[in-house]
Design a protein around this motif. Sequence first.
Motif, short mmCIF file in Angstrom:
data_model
loop_
_atom_site.label_atom_id
_atom_site.label_comp_id
_atom_site.label_asym_id
_atom_site.label_seq_id
_atom_site.Cartn_x
_atom_site.Cartn_y
_atom_site.Cartn_z
N LYS A 253 11.61 6.31 -9.17
CA LYS A 253 12.25 6.64 -7.91
C LYS A 253 12.69 5.34 -7.27
CE LYS A 253 9.89 10.94 -7.13
NZ LYS A 253 9.13 11.76 -6.23
N SER B 75 9.74 8.75 -14.76
CA SER B 75 10.69 8.86 -13.66
C SER B 75 10.50 7.68 -12.71
CB SER B 75 10.49 10.17 -12.91
OG SER B 75 9.26 10.15 -12.22
N LYS C 215 6.66 15.08 -17.48
CA LYS C 215 7.97 15.01 -16.81
C LYS C 215 8.06 13.81 -15.88
CE LYS C 215 10.83 17.87 -13.83
NZ LYS C 215 10.88 19.13 -13.10
N ASN C 216 6.96 13.47 -15.20
CA ASN C 216 6.97 12.40 -14.22
C ASN C 216 6.55 11.05 -14.78
OD1 ASN C 216 7.84 14.03 -12.12
ND2 ASN C 216 5.77 14.71 -11.69
#
Length: 115
Positions: free
Chosen positions: A91, A89, A85-86
Amino acid sequence: MKKFGLLLAGGIAAAVLLSTIVPMIGLAVSLVLLYLIFKQFLKAKSTGAKIGLGIVGFIVLVASIHNVPAVIGLVAAYVLYLVYKNWNSNKVSKVKEDSDPFTNFEKQWNELNKC
């Protein structure tokens, strides 16, 4: 550096998951058996059948307790999910367009009034 940490955590979690596959299968089978024995126990009308099913259920329960390392495998599967999931990603921190604090206050106030 973040990708390296995720790769390392994912690799360790994958190794743990692969090493606990057999206890996970054993735990799943024993829990299914316990469920079936419990349902038959509730349906049984004679005392002898209930005692027999209780003994068999206890034996299967003890066998399922021996598959406790399967819980570690479930945690490893969850860690693999988090790594997946990460992985992509990003940020991105928002850069303030205006350095004037009153414009930000007015924007937030207007957002609160809309609700």
